[in-house]
Scaffold this motif. Structure first.
Motif, PDB file in Angstrom:
ATOM      1  N   PHE A   1       2.179   0.253  -6.768  1.00 62.50           N
ATOM      2  CA  PHE A   1       0.898  -0.070  -7.547  1.00 62.50           C
ATOM      3  C   PHE A   1       0.954  -0.225  -8.823  1.00 62.50           C
ATOM      4  O   PHE A   1       0.347  -1.152  -8.803  1.00 62.50           O
ATOM      5  N   VAL A   2       1.305  -0.007  -9.313  1.00 64.43           N
ATOM      6  CA  VAL A   2       1.168   0.457 -11.282  1.00 64.43           C
ATOM      7  C   VAL A   2       1.906  -0.650 -11.433  1.00 64.43           C
ATOM      8  O   VAL A   2       1.768  -1.070 -12.394  1.00 64.43           O
ATOM      9  N   SER A   3       3.662  -0.378 -11.368  1.00 65.30           N
ATOM     10  CA  SER A   3       4.238  -1.873 -12.076  1.00 65.30           C
ATOM     11  C   SER A   3       3.069  -3.050 -11.427  1.00 65.30           C
ATOM     12  O   SER A   3       3.512  -3.946 -12.363  1.00 65.30           O
ATOM     13  N   ALA A   4       2.475  -2.966 -11.044  1.00 65.98           N
ATOM     14  CA  ALA A   4       1.935  -4.246  -9.858  1.00 65.98           C
ATOM     15  C   ALA A   4       0.327  -4.434 -10.627  1.00 65.98           C
ATOM     16  O   ALA A   4      -0.313  -5.661 -11.710  1.00 65.98           O
TER      17      ALA A   4
ATOM     18  N   THR B   1       1.436  -0.930 -23.116  1.00 66.22           N
ATOM     19  CA  THR B   1       0.348   0.367 -23.855  1.00 66.22           C
ATOM     20  C   THR B   1      -0.647  -0.356 -23.320  1.00 66.22           C
ATOM     21  O   THR B   1      -1.235   0.698 -24.049  1.00 66.22           O
ATOM     22  N   LEU B   2      -1.473  -0.088 -22.373  1.00 61.37           N
ATOM     23  CA  LEU B   2      -2.041  -0.243 -21.907  1.00 61.37           C
ATOM     24  C   LEU B   2      -2.586   0.725 -20.151  1.00 61.37           C
ATOM     25  O   LEU B   2      -2.844   1.922 -20.801  1.00 61.37           O
ATOM     26  N   LEU B   3      -1.671   0.687 -19.482  1.00 55.83           N
ATOM     27  CA  LEU B   3      -1.187   1.531 -18.339  1.00 55.83           C
ATOM     28  C   LEU B   3      -0.072   1.915 -18.444  1.00 55.83           C
ATOM     29  O   LEU B   3       1.420   1.674 -18.499  1.00 55.83           O
ATOM     30  N   VAL B   4       0.052   3.464 -19.266  1.00 52.98           N
ATOM     31  CA  VAL B   4       1.201   3.784 -19.951  1.00 52.98           C
ATOM     32  C   VAL B   4       1.422   5.037 -18.936  1.00 52.98           C
ATOM     33  O   VAL B   4       0.947   5.767 -17.903  1.00 52.98           O
ATOM     34  N   THR B   5       2.743   5.549 -18.738  1.00 52.20           N
ATOM     35  CA  THR B   5       3.506   6.440 -18.067  1.00 52.20           C
ATOM     36  C   THR B   5       3.418   7.687 -19.023  1.00 52.20           C
ATOM     37  O   THR B   5       3.799   7.226 -20.287  1.00 52.20           O
ATOM     38  N   ALA B   6       2.918   9.156 -18.596  1.00 50.75           N
ATOM     39  CA  ALA B   6       2.495   9.863 -19.342  1.00 50.75           C
ATOM     40  C   ALA B   6       2.983  11.260 -18.413  1.00 50.75           C
ATOM     41  O   ALA B   6       2.248  10.912 -17.886  1.00 50.75           O
ATOM     42  N   SER B   7       3.868  11.890 -18.780  1.00 52.48           N
ATOM     43  CA  SER B   7       4.284  13.116 -18.240  1.00 52.48           C
ATOM     44  C   SER B   7       2.656  13.849 -18.263  1.00 52.48           C
ATOM     45  O   SER B   7       2.391  14.220 -18.668  1.00 52.48           O
TER      46      SER B   7
ATOM     47  N   VAL C   1      -5.857 -10.970 -10.986  1.00 47.95           N
ATOM     48  CA  VAL C   1      -6.563 -10.524  -9.628  1.00 47.95           C
ATOM     49  C   VAL C   1      -5.373  -9.187  -9.570  1.00 47.95           C
ATOM     50  O   VAL C   1      -4.558  -8.805  -9.788  1.00 47.95           O
ATOM     51  N   LEU C   2      -6.492  -7.856  -8.985  1.00 47.11           N
ATOM     52  CA  LEU C   2      -6.481  -7.084  -9.027  1.00 47.11           C
ATOM     53  C   LEU C   2      -5.905  -6.324  -7.827  1.00 47.11           C
ATOM     54  O   LEU C   2      -4.613  -5.059  -7.191  1.00 47.11           O
ATOM     55  N   LYS C   3      -4.889  -7.435  -6.933  1.00 46.61           N
ATOM     56  CA  LYS C   3      -4.253  -6.910  -5.201  1.00 46.61           C
ATOM     57  C   LYS C   3      -5.080  -6.376  -4.640  1.00 46.61           C
ATOM     58  O   LYS C   3      -6.643  -6.645  -4.235  1.00 46.61           O
ATOM     59  N   GLY C   4      -4.755  -5.433  -3.549  1.00 45.12           N
ATOM     60  CA  GLY C   4      -5.110  -5.175  -2.191  1.00 45.12           C
ATOM     61  C   GLY C   4      -5.990  -3.934  -2.760  1.00 45.12           C
ATOM     62  O   GLY C   4      -6.223  -3.203  -4.422  1.00 45.12           O
ATOM     63  N   PRO C   5      -6.931  -2.866  -1.792  1.00 41.10           N
ATOM     64  CA  PRO C   5      -7.957  -1.713  -2.423  1.00 41.10           C
ATOM     65  C   PRO C   5      -6.710  -0.454  -2.723  1.00 41.10           C
ATOM     66  O   PRO C   5      -7.302   0.056  -3.599  1.00 41.10           O
ATOM     67  N   ARG C   6      -5.690  -0.517  -2.502  1.00 38.49           N
ATOM     68  CA  ARG C   6      -5.647   1.052  -3.181  1.00 38.49           C
ATOM     69  C   ARG C   6      -5.061   0.242  -4.654  1.00 38.49           C
ATOM     70  O   ARG C   6      -4.317   1.375  -4.957  1.00 38.49           O
ATOM     71  N   HIS C   7      -4.399  -0.728  -4.883  1.00 38.42           N
ATOM     72  CA  HIS C   7      -4.450  -0.916  -6.654  1.00 38.42           C
ATOM     73  C   HIS C   7      -5.963  -0.372  -6.986  1.00 38.42           C
ATOM     74  O   HIS C   7      -5.734  -0.042  -8.097  1.00 38.42           O
ATOM     75  N   ARG C   8      -6.598  -1.479  -6.749  1.00 37.93           N
ATOM     76  CA  ARG C   8      -7.943  -1.639  -7.187  1.00 37.93           C
ATOM     77  C   ARG C   8      -8.102   0.423  -7.034  1.00 37.93           C
ATOM     78  O   ARG C   8      -8.846   0.425  -8.137  1.00 37.93           O
ATOM     79  N   ALA C   9      -8.246   1.543  -6.446  1.00 37.43           N
ATOM     80  CA  ALA C   9      -8.550   2.299  -6.519  1.00 37.43           C
ATOM     81  C   ALA C   9      -7.389   2.805  -7.334  1.00 37.43           C
ATOM     82  O   ALA C   9      -8.390   4.003  -8.416  1.00 37.43           O
TER      83      ALA C   9
END
Length: 223
Positions: A73-76, A92-98, A28-36
């Motif tokens: 959005f990223v947290s969700a 490990t998949l969606l990572v923070t990288a400056s 479940v990817l939530k709303g349109p901006r999460h998906r964007a």
């Protein structure tokens, strides 16, 4: 579990509506901006997308606190993509990288990248005279399509170029499939798809050349 294993556990489908799934089924990817946000990171193919770029891509007029909204959005998305990650464990998949974020998805976990690899492999096989193997590659590649690439975002400026590129590659795959059929002496099988393809894309010269050749070899050149 290694980061590579985690990345491989989730698969992404962008050749049509955006979908993500793991071994347990769709996520479940939530709303349109999460998906964007997810689509934008997929288009980047593992490269870092700065937070400011995400803000500009998502809003014509960013709201106050837009950076914080992106973080939400990223947290969700992280919770959806790695549901078993410990509460304070590193993503490990969606990572923070400056100065932003990156999606470290394996190439084989994204249908668009599978499609691109298969189409390229088929081209090499055709050059090598291995039409049967090329046809198998192309059938597998074309079966990945469920609609326009990045369908729900194709009109967005940040997705338009990649959507058009992939669609152009799909047209090439259709033509290469016809070449494979011709190479196997199955010209009559190539005709119906080529007729539809050439009619739908009248400016593609290769499509008309292949159609003329298929009609000739199938004894239908006078039609």
């Amino acid at each position: 579990m290694t980061s590579e294993a985690t990345a491989r556990a989730v698969t992404f489908r962008v050749l049509g509506p955006l979908e993500a799934s793991d071994g347990r089924g769709p996520l479940v990817l939530k709303g349109p901006r999460h998906r964007a946000v997810l689509a934008r990171l997929l288009i980047a193919k593992g490269r870092v997308v700065p937070v400011g770029r995400l803000v500009d891509d998502l809003w014509d007029r960013p709201p106050d606190g837009a950076v914080g909204v992106i973080q939400t959005f990223v947290s969700a998305l992280r919770r959806a993509l790695e549901p078993d990650r410990p509460p304070r464990g590193p993503a490990t998949l969606l990572v923070t990288a400056s100065p932003g974020y990156a999606l470290r998805a394996a190439a084989e976990s994204v249908d668009a990248r599978q499609f691109e690899a298969l189409t390229g492999e088929a081209g090499s096989l055709l050059v090598a005279g291995r039409a049967g193997e090329a046809l198998s590659c192309l059938d597998t590649a074309l079966a990945l399509w469920r609609g326009p690439a990045y369908a729900e975002f194709a009109a967005e400026g940040w997705a338009r170029g990649e959507s058009a590129r992939l669609d152009g590659l799909r047209l090439l795959a259709v033509e290469r499939r016809a070449e494979a059929l011709l190479g196997l002496g199955r010209a009559a099988e190539a005709v119906p798809d080529l007729e539809a393809h050439a009619s739908g894309h009248p400016l593609r010269e290769d499509a008309w050349k292949l159609l003329a050749l298929a009609l000739y070899r199938s004894g239908r050149q006078g039609e």
